[in-house]
Design an enzyme around this catalytic site. Structure first.
Site, mmCIF file in Angstrom:
data_model
loop_
_atom_site.group_PDB
_atom_site.id
_atom_site.type_symbol
_atom_site.label_atom_id
_atom_site.label_comp_id
_atom_site.label_asym_id
_atom_site.label_seq_id
_atom_site.Cartn_x
_atom_site.Cartn_y
_atom_site.Cartn_z
ATOM 1 N N SER A 175 0.802 -1.225 0.000
ATOM 2 C CA SER A 175 0.000 0.000 0.000
ATOM 3 C C SER A 175 0.833 1.272 0.000
ATOM 4 O O SER A 175 0.294 2.368 0.157
ATOM 5 C CB SER A 175 -0.907 0.007 1.240
ATOM 6 O OG SER A 175 -1.734 -1.124 1.230
ATOM 7 N N THR B 207 4.218 1.185 1.661
ATOM 8 C CA THR B 207 5.037 1.127 2.881
ATOM 9 C C THR B 207 6.426 1.703 2.663
ATOM 10 O O THR B 207 6.834 2.640 3.361
ATOM 11 C CB THR B 207 5.175 -0.329 3.382
ATOM 12 O OG1 THR B 207 3.969 -1.030 3.146
ATOM 13 C CG2 THR B 207 5.546 -0.369 4.856
ATOM 14 N N HIS C 283 2.600 -4.164 9.520
ATOM 15 C CA HIS C 283 1.351 -4.529 8.826
ATOM 16 C C HIS C 283 0.321 -5.046 9.835
ATOM 17 O O HIS C 283 -0.723 -5.570 9.450
ATOM 18 C CB HIS C 283 1.598 -5.642 7.808
ATOM 19 C CG HIS C 283 2.486 -5.276 6.661
ATOM 20 N ND1 HIS C 283 2.422 -4.083 6.005
ATOM 21 C CD2 HIS C 283 3.472 -5.983 6.034
ATOM 22 C CE1 HIS C 283 3.324 -4.056 5.032
ATOM 23 N NE2 HIS C 283 3.979 -5.190 5.041
ATOM 24 N N ARG D 73 -4.359 1.951 0.227
ATOM 25 C CA ARG D 73 -4.313 2.020 -1.241
ATOM 26 C C ARG D 73 -5.514 1.281 -1.802
ATOM 27 O O ARG D 73 -5.995 0.321 -1.166
ATOM 28 C CB ARG D 73 -3.021 1.342 -1.721
ATOM 29 C CG ARG D 73 -2.770 1.439 -3.211
ATOM 30 C CD ARG D 73 -1.480 0.717 -3.584
ATOM 31 N NE ARG D 73 -1.087 0.982 -4.950
ATOM 32 C CZ ARG D 73 -0.066 0.380 -5.563
ATOM 33 N NH1 ARG D 73 0.673 -0.523 -4.915
ATOM 34 N NH2 ARG D 73 0.233 0.674 -6.813
ATOM 35 N N SER E 145 -0.445 -5.790 -7.053
ATOM 36 C CA SER E 145 0.934 -5.601 -6.595
ATOM 37 C C SER E 145 1.388 -6.819 -5.779
ATOM 38 O O SER E 145 2.507 -7.321 -5.938
ATOM 39 C CB SER E 145 1.007 -4.320 -5.742
ATOM 40 O OG SER E 145 2.312 -4.100 -5.274
ATOM 41 N N TYR F 205 -2.410 6.167 -0.669
ATOM 42 C CA TYR F 205 -1.353 6.069 -1.671
ATOM 43 C C TYR F 205 -1.684 7.015 -2.818
ATOM 44 O O TYR F 205 -0.815 7.706 -3.364
ATOM 45 C CB TYR F 205 -1.300 4.618 -2.156
ATOM 46 C CG TYR F 205 -0.325 4.320 -3.265
ATOM 47 C CD1 TYR F 205 0.939 3.811 -2.977
ATOM 48 C CD2 TYR F 205 -0.668 4.506 -4.610
ATOM 49 C CE1 TYR F 205 1.840 3.509 -3.990
ATOM 50 C CE2 TYR F 205 0.223 4.219 -5.620
ATOM 51 C CZ TYR F 205 1.470 3.722 -5.322
ATOM 52 O OH TYR F 205 2.354 3.432 -6.328
ATOM 53 N N ARG G 199 8.097 -1.651 -8.435
ATOM 54 C CA ARG G 199 7.682 -2.267 -9.696
ATOM 55 C C ARG G 199 7.202 -1.190 -10.668
ATOM 56 O O ARG G 199 7.962 -0.690 -11.469
ATOM 57 C CB ARG G 199 6.595 -3.316 -9.391
ATOM 58 C CG ARG G 199 6.340 -4.324 -10.505
ATOM 59 C CD ARG G 199 5.240 -5.278 -10.091
ATOM 60 N NE ARG G 199 4.002 -4.583 -9.751
ATOM 61 C CZ ARG G 199 3.026 -4.308 -10.599
ATOM 62 N NH1 ARG G 199 3.125 -4.683 -11.858
ATOM 63 N NH2 ARG G 199 1.929 -3.670 -10.202
#
Ligand code: PPS
Length: 292
Positions: free
Chosen positions: A47, A49, A101, A123, A131, A186, A250
């Site tokens: 999300s 981090t 988390h 997010r 993701s 996000y 990514r």
């Protein structure tokens, strides 16, 4: 649907990576002594981090350049429950910055009704799911599920690492008054990073010059974090990550789910999530073109 117990175990209704932590450690965290000066970054996986870890670290350290630029991000803002580098959290100098988390009911008890600051970054769950799907391919400690449809069903059922996205955000949101907490998304960070950073600074009571804030915006950009070996997590052990199969940073965009989910899958996702999501006090943005 059963949890894949080769990779994960469940503790009090929440799933953890088997090789990286024990139930005893998680249990002990509830009594972990916290300080008013600590900052806890809370996220459901994927999300934002590491992005927010970088921002927090820069807010606290960039101004005075005390050498933190030579320390890997994971050691500047370590994971509370996954103490991968076996750091001494108890004797760590203040201010301690942690990422976690954990669901609201497993965090250190002292966080409740205290002054310690908590930042929750959320997010949109379709991008989270996609993701996490790609992350599972290169994380050696997570099961790789080749077929996206099967993966998505596991996500919808809350049978992956960190259990259910809905439970996580609902729990933190419903208990917001128990914590000194700031919620961010996000997507708002993506759309206007400078404003999001100023919001974080305001919450933390940090006054930075415009020049420093601009430097943070720059250093927290996807392009810069990708090439910075302290922030791209490429130093991580091959026992944890197989970099031939992916990377932590990514794509970093809003709406990548559209490149993977079929219309039918998206509708199925909505069908399972929509009703509960509508009750959340957050506005989610599913596409870069959507307004916040
Ligand atoms: S983890 O494993 O839970 O710590 O992962 P997390 O860091 O929460 O999420 C990884 C996703 O965040 C994206 N990311 C960024 N987006 C925009 N800007 C910056 N600087 C940035 N840094 C990380 C990262 O690319 C992952 O999202 P996807 O959609 O997979 O690209």
């Amino acid at each position: 649907m059963e949890l894949s117990d080769k990779y994960l175990f469940e503790h009090k209704g929440f799933s953890f990576v088997r090789d990286l932590v024990t139930a005893e450690y998680i249990e002990a965290l509830e009594d972990f002594e916290i300080r008013d000066s600590d900052v806890f970054l809370v996220t459901y996986p994927k999300s934002g981090t590491i992005w927010t870890q970088q921002i927090l670290s820069l807010i606290y350290h960039e101004g005075h350049r005390d050498g933190t630029e030579n320390i890997d991000l994971i050691d500047r803002v370590p994971w509370l429950e996954y103490n991968i580098n076996h750091m001494d959290y108890v004797n760590r100098a203040s201010p301690r910055l942690f990422a976690t988390h954990l669901p609201y009911y497993l965090v250190p008890k002292g966080l409740r009704s205290g002054r310690t600051k908590v930042i929750y970054v959320a997010r949109n769950p379709k991008d989270v799911c996609v993701s996490l799907y790609y992350f599972s391919k290169f994380s050696v400690k997570l099961e790789e599920i080749e077929d996206f449809n099967s993966f998505m069903e596991r996500f919808l059922a809350g049978k992956l690492v960190a259990s259910s996205w809905l439970d996580h955000i609902e729990g933190w949101s419903a208990h917001r008054d128990d914590f000194n907490i700031l919620f961010l998304t996000y997507e708002e960070m993506k759309k206007d990073l400078k404003s999001a950073i100023l919001k974080i600074c305001n919450f933390l009571g940090k006054r930075l010059t415009d020049k420093v804030v601009d430097a943070i915006v720059d250093k927290a950009s996807m392009a810069n974090m990708r090439v910075d070996r302290r922030t791209n997590y490429k130093q991580m052990s091959p026992e944890l990550l197989d970099f031939s199969k992916g990377s932590f940073l990514r794509k970093g965009i809003i709406g990548d789910w559209k490149n993977l989910m079929t219309v039918a899958q998206s509708e199925r996702f909505d069908c399972v999530f929509k009703e509960r999501m509508e009750k959340l006090p957050f506005k989610f943005c599913w596409d870069n073109k959507d307004d916040l």
